[in-house]
Design a protein around this motif. Structure first.
Motif, mmCIF file in Angstrom:
data_model
loop_
_atom_site.group_PDB
_atom_site.id
_atom_site.type_symbol
_atom_site.label_atom_id
_atom_site.label_comp_id
_atom_site.label_asym_id
_atom_site.label_seq_id
_atom_site.Cartn_x
_atom_site.Cartn_y
_atom_site.Cartn_z
ATOM 1 N N SER A 206 0.826 -1.209 0.000
ATOM 2 C CA SER A 206 0.000 0.000 0.000
ATOM 3 C C SER A 206 0.860 1.257 0.000
ATOM 4 N N GLU A 208 0.423 5.149 1.824
ATOM 5 C CA GLU A 208 -0.363 6.007 2.697
ATOM 6 C C GLU A 208 0.282 7.387 2.731
ATOM 7 N N ARG A 226 -6.554 8.778 2.965
ATOM 8 C CA ARG A 226 -5.514 8.794 1.925
ATOM 9 C C ARG A 226 -4.665 7.539 2.040
ATOM 10 N N PHE A 228 -4.009 3.867 -0.095
ATOM 11 C CA PHE A 228 -4.262 3.258 -1.392
ATOM 12 C C PHE A 228 -3.644 1.863 -1.409
ATOM 13 N N THR A 261 0.505 9.432 -9.687
ATOM 14 C CA THR A 261 -0.411 10.205 -8.857
ATOM 15 C C THR A 261 -0.963 11.370 -9.675
ATOM 16 N N ASN A 264 -4.482 11.318 -6.922
ATOM 17 C CA ASN A 264 -4.513 9.958 -6.413
ATOM 18 C C ASN A 264 -3.989 9.007 -7.488
#
Length: 470
Positions: A206, A208, A226, A228, A261, A264
């Motif tokens: 992940s 963060e 936030r 992902f 990004t 996001n």
């Protein structure tokens, strides 16, 4: 007369026609009123500086860094395990290297700096340098340094068991108590990246996102919402680019897709690229470097066994980059030089290259430019009397040079090609030369694939067939 559709991206997938775009990149051309396509040859490489024995494992330069010690604008380069300061002296584009010291660690270098010092690491020891000397920074016992960045006056260090450490404001000392842990997933923290005013923590499973708090005891905290669930499959694929003044981050995820990004994570790989990534047996061997040229920002992904591929953040298309006699493009790391010129570190030799258009080779090695086009046939068979290419000609500075364009054709959608047929592109000053091939066989269903190759860096605008001739 008809138009042959030129490929604007490199694409290969099982049981599909291969689209080749090698050492060209796509750009929209308002002057091309038919399909708006322009294929631009990539910049070539000329030597900027010789630095140690190589390979070049790291380049770092930012305006204002080391200004407090009178070395603003210096390039910090890691050649093998030797750290150098490289400065531009005399003629623009000519750099000289001064040895600083030795660095340990197996990774490519990550570094960040301020007006007085640069902090760097390569996967084990953390170091600081003022551009003249180098010294190790003591990490807490049992902890190594894997990546470095800088936010809100503090250096940030990616370490073991999910921890990242920070220094005091303006300092380089790492206290055993000054750390936090990436907490969204029980995975390994691989890197830290500052994107704008946010801290992105990248793990195996992940990402963060954290932000500064202004609190002296806990200067960073995670931002709610936030997180992902897209981790990193190879630490050295995570690279930061600045596009039109805004930071963005690109990387290869654990699902073998490429992301950026915006703000996001969004997927930028196509199915062909993901098929290449799926074939990789050692994902930690993947690495990437960012560079830019003529308004195009590129994320260049090196895939051992498959090749090197550059994603253009302006057009959102991929193209292949190659170097003569090598499996991968030779530019392994990058920085921006003192004249805003893109610099690349060689993956084998101790050479820093400058990307440039005033040379026609990569340090004397030829560059093979290759593209393909597809002519789909849906009606009855017909003769292909000729094929012509709209291409910039007559630009070679050598009056004795006679550059050629080679064309080969395939009637089985690219599975096999006939022989290459060479046609002259025009000597110096022959700007109106039309590159034309005659008697090109029959056009039958499903169609014909064309492949063109040259070592002449010339812009391609369009290709046509069965043009009227006098």
């Amino acid at each position: 007369m008809g138009v042959i559709l030129l490929g604007t991206a490199a694409f290969q997938r099982e049981e599909a026609p291969k689209v080749t775009l090698k050492n060209y990149f796509y750009e929209q051309a308002p002057a091309n009123l038919e399909d708006g396509v322009s294929l631009i040859p990539r910049a070539r490489l000329k030597q900027f500086a010789l630095v140690g024995t190589g390979p070049i494992r790291g380049l770092y330069r930012k305006g204002g860094v080391l200004a407090g010690v009178g070395l603003s604008g210096s390039i910090i380069a890691l050649s093998a395990d030797q750290l150098y300061r490289v400065t531009q002296v005399g003629l623009p584009g000519v750099g000289t290297a001064t040895l600083i010291g030795t660095v340990d660690g197996p990774q490519r270098m990550t570094a960040e700096g301020n007006a007085d010092v640069i902090v760097l690491c390569c996967g084990t020891t953390l170091y600081s340098t003022n551009g003249t000397t180098i010294s190790a920074i003591t990490m807490p016992p049992g902890f190594s340094a894997y990546a470095v960045d800088y936010l809100a006056g503090r250096f940030l260090i990616c370490s073991d068991i999910g921890r990242f450490y920070w220094t005091a404001v303006g300092g380089t000392t790492v206290s055993a108590l000054d750390y936090a842990t990436a907490e969204s997933q029980p995975d390994v923290l691989l890197t830290v990246k500052v994107i704008g005013d946010e801290l992105w923590l990248g793990g195996r499973l992940s990402w963060e996102v954290w932000q500064p708090t202004g609190d002296l005891d806990l200067p960073y905290q995670r931002i709610d919402g936030r997180i992902f669930g897209i981790g990193i499959t190879g630490r050295e694929t995570a690279q930061k680019l600045n596009v039109n003044g805004t930071d963005t981050l690109c990387w290869v995820g654990t699902d073998r897709r490429v992301y950026r990004t915006n703000p996001n994570p969004v997927r930028i790989s196509d199915h062909g690229m993901e098929e290449r990534l799926r074939r990789i047996t050692s994902p930690t061997s993947l690495y990437a470097e960012p560079d830019n040229f003529d308004g195009h920002d590129f994320y260049v992904l090196h895939i051992p066994g498959e090749g090197s591929f550059a994603y253009d953040l302006a057009t959102e298309e991929w193209h292949e980059r190659t170097s003569h006699g090598r499996d991968l493009f030779r530019g392994a790391v990058s920085a921006v030089g003192p004249n805003n010129q893109p610099l690349l570190g060689d993956d084998t030799a101790g050479i820093i290259w400058e990307m440039a258009t005033d040379v026609r080779t990569d340090g004397g090695d030829p560059v093979l430019f290759e593209l393909s086009g597809l002519l789909e046939v849906t009606g009855p068979s017909q003769r292909c009397n000729n094929v012509s290419m709209d291409i910039s000609t007559g630009l070679n500075p050598d009056p004795e040079a006679d550059p050629m364009m080679l064309m080969a054709m395939s009637d089985d959608m690219g599975d096999s090609f006939g022989p290459d047929v060479a046609k002259p592109m025009g000597r110096q000053g022959q700007r109106l030369n039309v590159v034309t091939w005659l008697k090109c066989g029959m056009l039958e269903r499903p169609g014909k694939v064309f492949r063109w190759r040259t070592t002449e860096p010339a812009t391609v605008r369009k290709a046509k067939y069965n043009e009227a001739t006098r």
